[in-house]
Design a protein around this motif. Structure first.
Motif, PDB file in Angstrom:
ATOM      1  N   PRO A 165       0.822  -1.198   0.000  1.00 12.21           N
ATOM      2  CA  PRO A 165       0.000   0.000   0.000  1.00 12.21           C
ATOM      3  C   PRO A 165       0.869   1.266   0.000  1.00 12.21           C
ATOM      4  N   ARG A 166       0.263   2.377  -0.409  1.00  9.60           N
ATOM      5  CA  ARG A 166       1.033   3.600  -0.534  1.00  9.60           C
ATOM      6  C   ARG A 166       1.427   4.151   0.843  1.00  9.60           C
ATOM      7  N   MET A 167       2.317   5.123   0.830  1.00  9.49           N
ATOM      8  CA  MET A 167       2.784   5.758   2.058  1.00  9.49           C
ATOM      9  C   MET A 167       1.612   6.387   2.816  1.00  9.49           C
ATOM     10  N   ASN A 168       1.669   6.313   4.155  1.00  9.22           N
ATOM     11  CA  ASN A 168       0.683   7.007   4.987  1.00  9.22           C
ATOM     12  C   ASN A 168       1.035   8.491   5.059  1.00  9.22           C
ATOM     13  N   PHE A 169       0.026   9.343   4.909  1.00 11.55           N
ATOM     14  CA  PHE A 169       0.224  10.783   5.027  1.00 11.55           C
ATOM     15  C   PHE A 169      -0.698  11.318   6.121  1.00 11.55           C
ATOM     16  N   GLY A 205       4.025  26.720  13.794  1.00 11.13           N
ATOM     17  CA  GLY A 205       2.625  26.833  13.419  1.00 11.13           C
ATOM     18  C   GLY A 205       2.341  26.457  11.985  1.00 11.13           C
ATOM     19  N   GLN A 206       3.378  26.270  11.192  1.00  6.71           N
ATOM     20  CA  GLN A 206       3.186  25.936   9.779  1.00  6.71           C
ATOM     21  C   GLN A 206       2.611  24.530   9.633  1.00  6.71           C
ATOM     22  N   SER A 207       1.606  24.387   8.764  1.00  2.00           N
ATOM     23  CA  SER A 207       1.013  23.080   8.491  1.00  2.00           C
ATOM     24  C   SER A 207       1.911  22.293   7.540  1.00  2.00           C
ATOM     25  N   VAL A 208       2.129  21.028   7.867  1.00  2.00           N
ATOM     26  CA  VAL A 208       2.964  20.147   7.046  1.00  2.00           C
ATOM     27  C   VAL A 208       2.279  18.784   6.951  1.00  2.00           C
ATOM     28  N   THR A 209       2.837  17.908   6.133  1.00  2.00           N
ATOM     29  CA  THR A 209       2.340  16.536   6.015  1.00  2.00           C
ATOM     30  C   THR A 209       3.444  15.581   6.422  1.00  2.00           C
ATOM     31  N   PHE A 210       3.109  14.702   7.341  1.00  2.00           N
ATOM     32  CA  PHE A 210       4.045  13.711   7.862  1.00  2.00           C
ATOM     33  C   PHE A 210       3.812  12.399   7.122  1.00  2.00           C
ATOM     34  N   GLY A 211       4.875  11.784   6.612  1.00  3.80           N
ATOM     35  CA  GLY A 211       4.740  10.546   5.850  1.00  3.80           C
ATOM     36  C   GLY A 211       5.539   9.401   6.430  1.00  3.80           C
ATOM     37  N   ILE A 212       4.936   8.208   6.427  1.00  3.52           N
ATOM     38  CA  ILE A 212       5.631   6.994   6.848  1.00  3.52           C
ATOM     39  C   ILE A 212       5.001   5.802   6.126  1.00  3.52           C
ATOM     40  N   ASN A 241       0.318  -9.182   6.728  1.00  4.70           N
ATOM     41  CA  ASN A 241      -1.010  -8.777   7.178  1.00  4.70           C
ATOM     42  C   ASN A 241      -1.073  -7.257   7.240  1.00  4.70           C
ATOM     43  N   TYR A 242      -2.222  -6.704   6.860  1.00  4.30           N
ATOM     44  CA  TYR A 242      -2.399  -5.254   6.850  1.00  4.30           C
ATOM     45  C   TYR A 242      -3.538  -4.863   7.780  1.00  4.30           C
ATOM     46  N   ALA A 243      -3.258  -3.894   8.653  1.00  2.00           N
ATOM     47  CA  ALA A 243      -4.285  -3.340   9.540  1.00  2.00           C
ATOM     48  C   ALA A 243      -4.613  -1.924   9.091  1.00  2.00           C
ATOM     49  N   TYR A 244      -5.882  -1.654   8.879  1.00  4.40           N
ATOM     50  CA  TYR A 244      -6.361  -0.319   8.512  1.00  4.40           C
ATOM     51  C   TYR A 244      -6.925   0.299   9.784  1.00  4.40           C
ATOM     52  N   ALA A 245      -6.354   1.434  10.193  1.00  2.00           N
ATOM     53  CA  ALA A 245      -6.641   1.944  11.530  1.00  2.00           C
ATOM     54  C   ALA A 245      -6.964   3.435  11.528  1.00  2.00           C
ATOM     55  N   ASP A 246      -7.662   3.844  12.594  1.00  2.00           N
ATOM     56  CA  ASP A 246      -8.039   5.242  12.811  1.00  2.00           C
ATOM     57  C   ASP A 246      -6.979   5.883  13.709  1.00  2.00           C
ATOM     58  N   ALA A 247      -6.352   6.971  13.212  1.00  2.00           N
ATOM     59  CA  ALA A 247      -5.308   7.643  13.980  1.00  2.00           C
ATOM     60  C   ALA A 247      -5.802   8.929  14.637  1.00  2.00           C
ATOM     61  N   GLY A 248      -7.123   9.138  14.649  1.00  2.00           N
ATOM     62  CA  GLY A 248      -7.678  10.339  15.271  1.00  2.00           C
ATOM     63  C   GLY A 248      -7.722  11.512  14.312  1.00  2.00           C
ATOM     64  N   ALA A 249      -8.585  12.489  14.616  1.00  2.00           N
ATOM     65  CA  ALA A 249      -8.733  13.701  13.803  1.00  2.00           C
ATOM     66  C   ALA A 249      -9.089  13.365  12.357  1.00  2.00           C
ATOM     67  N   GLY A 250      -9.836  12.252  12.179  1.00  6.05           N
ATOM     68  CA  GLY A 250     -10.244  11.860  10.836  1.00  6.05           C
ATOM     69  C   GLY A 250      -9.137  11.303   9.970  1.00  6.05           C
ATOM     70  N   GLN A 251      -8.030  10.953  10.564  1.00  9.95           N
ATOM     71  CA  GLN A 251      -6.880  10.449   9.801  1.00  9.95           C
ATOM     72  C   GLN A 251      -6.788   8.931   9.905  1.00  9.95           C
ATOM     73  N   ARG A 252      -6.339   8.311   8.812  1.00 11.25           N
ATOM     74  CA  ARG A 252      -6.267   6.865   8.767  1.00 11.25           C
ATOM     75  C   ARG A 252      -4.862   6.426   8.372  1.00 11.25           C
ATOM     76  N   VAL A 253      -4.459   5.277   8.881  1.00 15.52           N
ATOM     77  CA  VAL A 253      -3.154   4.720   8.536  1.00 15.52           C
ATOM     78  C   VAL A 253      -3.310   3.255   8.184  1.00 15.52           C
ATOM     79  N   VAL A 254      -2.378   2.765   7.373  1.00 16.10           N
ATOM     80  CA  VAL A 254      -2.273   1.347   7.058  1.00 16.10           C
ATOM     81  C   VAL A 254      -0.978   0.852   7.679  1.00 16.10           C
ATOM     82  N   VAL A 255      -1.064  -0.272   8.374  1.00 12.42           N
ATOM     83  CA  VAL A 255       0.095  -0.844   9.063  1.00 12.42           C
ATOM     84  C   VAL A 255       0.372  -2.224   8.496  1.00 12.42           C
TER      85      VAL A 255
END
Length: 290
Positions: A165-169, A205-212, A241-255
């Motif tokens: 799966p693609r990178m988490n942002f 205070g600058q908004s950025v995107t964190f990727g992993i 195995n892939y876990a699709y998870a809720d990271a809070g604030a409407g954000q989702r990650v794949v592990v």
């Protein structure tokens, strides 16, 4: 034709009233090549592609993979300086695409001829290419070997294209700055703070995107920071195995997990370790900061 290029189309473009043998020889016959030359080149192409037993069949009697081999063979007999492939595998089923990827890679090794291959499938790009040119809106975003682009994408677009799966942002914010070092917080994760080195100046205070990437999460307690997530769905694929998870604030990650992921179920809350060395930071325009 004047530049000694040969094209392999997405739609095969075979002549339905001609046999495989005549489809392969058509281009040479139209240029007036000697019969001996035509026979020798057609036989060689059939041997390379293992389609000699199909010589007397018409396209309607062939499978999708066999038709694609004939289309490639028609290009081979031209003995071009460069092959042009226009998404040649997109009409095949998943199993056949994997088989044909291997066939084309083997063919390239055997012929030693340059192949320019257009695809929207990042798996094809990663597994077949010596060099990848990533294009967006007619502009080159990055050029390099598959692993160079995977490990060091220049921007968020390239980072999102390579990897399955693609990178988490995750949306994040700059909390503190000190010369080229910054502290970043992830939205919805009040306890998550990461200290990163950036390549250009940013402001608090600058908004950025964190990727992993999904495979770069480590076990709880390890790493430089932790991410708390709630598992929604788990895909058990055996060794991976892939876990699709809720990271809070409407954000989702794949592990991505190995054998240990077999015990994960929907509703589990887990902590994911993050190693700063495996992370990326992008600005609002998608340009890489780290």
């Amino acid at each position: 034709a004047d530049r000694e290029l040969a094209m392999v189309f997405q739609s095969y473009a075979l002549y339905p009233h001609m046999t495989v043998d005549r489809n392969l020889s058509f281009g040479l016959r139209m240029t007036g090549a000697p019969r001996a030359v035509i026979d020798e080149r057609v036989k060689r192409a059939m041997d390379i592609l293992q389609i000699a037993h199909l010589a007397d069949r018409r396209p309607k009697a062939l499978s999708g993979g066999q038709r694609q081999r004939v289309a490639i063979g028609r290009a081979i007999v031209r003995q071009p300086k460069i092959f042009l492939f226009d998404e040649p595998l997109s009409n095949l089923d998943a199993e056949l695409r994997v088989q044909m990827r291997v066939e084309i890679a083997r063919l390239h090794k055997e012929l030693g001829t340059t192949m320019i291959y257009v695809t929207h499938d990042q798996t094809e790009a990663m597994t077949m290419a010596d060099r990848i040119v990533v294009l967006r809106d007619g502009l080159i975003e990055q050029v390099g070997s598959p692993l160079d682009l995977f490990d060091n994408p220049v921007n968020q677009f390239v980072a999102s294209f390579l990897g399955s799966p693609r990178m988490n942002f995750l949306a994040a914010r700059i909390e503190k700055t000190d010369r080229d070092r910054v502290q970043v917080s992830v939205d919805g994760q009040p306890e998550t703070r990461l200290d990163l080195v950036v390549s250009r100046q940013v402001e608090p205070g600058q908004s950025v995107t964190f990727g992993i990437r999904p495979e770069h999460f480590v076990s709880e307690g390890a790493g430089d920071a932790q991410l708390d997530v709630a598992v929604d769905v788990v895909e058990h694929l055996g060794s991976t195995n892939y876990a699709y998870a809720d990271a809070g604030a409407g954000q989702r990650v794949v592990v991505q997990r190995g054998e240990s992921g077999r015990t994960l179920t929907s509703g589990d809350r887990i902590r994911l370790g993050i190693l700063v060395a495996n992370t990326f930071l992008f600005d609002a325009d998608g340009a890489r900061l780290t």
